[in-house]
Design an enzyme around this catalytic site. Structure first.
Site, PDB file in Angstrom:
ATOM      1  N   LYS A 149       1.720  -3.327   6.991  1.00 18.24           N
ATOM      2  CA  LYS A 149       1.961  -3.627   5.576  1.00 18.24           C
ATOM      3  C   LYS A 149       3.450  -3.460   5.228  1.00 18.24           C
ATOM      4  O   LYS A 149       3.994  -4.249   4.438  1.00 18.24           O
ATOM      5  CB  LYS A 149       1.100  -2.732   4.687  1.00 18.24           C
ATOM      6  N   TYR A 190      -2.056   0.143  10.168  1.00 20.14           N
ATOM      7  CA  TYR A 190      -2.213  -0.489   8.857  1.00 20.14           C
ATOM      8  C   TYR A 190      -0.939  -0.335   8.029  1.00 20.14           C
ATOM      9  O   TYR A 190      -0.384  -1.317   7.525  1.00 20.14           O
ATOM     10  CB  TYR A 190      -3.408   0.122   8.127  1.00 20.14           C
ATOM     11  N   THR A 202       0.802  -1.225   0.000  1.00 16.75           N
ATOM     12  CA  THR A 202       0.000   0.000   0.000  1.00 16.75           C
ATOM     13  C   THR A 202       0.834   1.274   0.000  1.00 16.75           C
ATOM     14  O   THR A 202       1.969   1.287   0.489  1.00 16.75           O
ATOM     15  CB  THR A 202      -0.913   0.010   1.244  1.00 16.75           C
TER      16      THR A 202
END
Length: 296
Positions: A135, A131, A107
């Site tokens: 990632k 998040y 991402t």
């Protein structure tokens, strides 16, 4: 081509997009794809995962699994890291030991947003939330283990499937609801079906494992950049409806997770080295809106 390809996370947004794009493949190729939905496999059960992979004995694994609820990840960091980092480690070890290749997705939220031009693969990550941190850790563990394979960093994924920004805006427009949309965050909108089609093109090529003999990381996002407000404006324009829309600042929109103000990705390396790229975001939004309209 005789290689079997296992797709984990078939019930998510990207998984649905991969299934839709797989229907465009020749029958002989499509029969080699094994879609494993989330409900069919407990991803946090390492033994079950290993047995599943041994059963299918894939030449290629596509990991479309991710914990993507950015705000909820702040409340559920343990589960977020289980899916976004530990699962990637398990898949990387299996791929390395078995000789399989692994395609994994990351991402734009690995960046802090302080840059003012599209991020490249050589820019240093500095994630702002759980998040993004999880990632990035998933990327790092795959690069450390280094199976044959590819990490594709993408950005602002949307589609006619599941819960995502474009689908939410479309539904509100159809209902005539006024829109209040954040205008101080900029990224690279990416249509999940475009990403799925490109991914399938890469992994069904005979030379995928040779081309990516050790893990490479590349950016893969739509062409161009936009704010959430600009995307909503485009969806509204394409809908042909008259709905009130207003721009708001991020601090007017309560959220648990801090998001980067700017996280556009440059996919130039992918185009230059491998001759593939995604369409301009405006073209893809139009494709998505058309499909959403057909499903109403």
């Amino acid at each position: 081509m005789t290689k079997r390809i296992v797709i984990l996370g078939a019930s998510g947004q990207l998984g649905h997009a991969l299934q839709a794009e797989a229907m465009r493949l020749p029958d002989t190729t499509r029969r080699l794809l094994c879609f494993i939905p989330r409900q069919a496999l407990e991803l946090t059960d390492s033994t079950a995962l290993k047995h599943c992979l041994q059963h299918y004995s894939p030449a290629i694994i596509i990991n479309a699994c991710a914990y993507t609820n950015v705000d909820e990840a702040e409340r559920q960091p343990a589960m977020t890291w289980l899916i976004n980092q530990q699962l990637v480690a398990q898949l990387s070890h299996y791929a390395k030991a078995s000789g399989a290749a692994l395609l994994h997705f990351s991402t734009d939220y690995v960046f802090n947003g302080r840059q003012h031009q599209p991020y490249t693969e050589t820019d240093s990550p500095a994630p702002l939330n759980q998040y993004g941190k999880s990632k990035l850790a998933g990327e790092q563990v795959m690069l450390d283990i280094a199976p044959a394979g590819l990490i594709l960093r993408t950005s602002w994924l949307y589609s006619e499937f599941g819960h995502n920004f474009a689908r939410s805006i479309w539904r509100k427009v159809q209902q005539g609801q006024p829109l209040r949309v954040v205008d101080d965050q900029t990224g690279t909108p990416t249509y999940a079906r475009d990403l799925a089609a490109l991914s399938l093109k890469l992994v069904t090529a005979d030379n995928f494992a040779r081309q990516f003999a050790t893990t490479q990381l590349l950016h893969c996002a739509g062409i161009g950049q936009a704010s959430w407000y600009q995307i909503a404006q485009e969806i509204l324009r394409l809908s042909g409806r008259q709905v009130a829309i207003s721009a708001v600042a991020s601090n007017e929109w309560p959220a648990l997770a801090t998001r980067p103000a700017y996280s556009a990705l440059s996919s130039t390396t992918l185009k230059q080295q491998y001759g593939v790229s995604l369409p301009p975001w405006q073209q893809s939004i139009a494709d998505c809106v058309q499909k959403m309209g057909q499903s109403e």
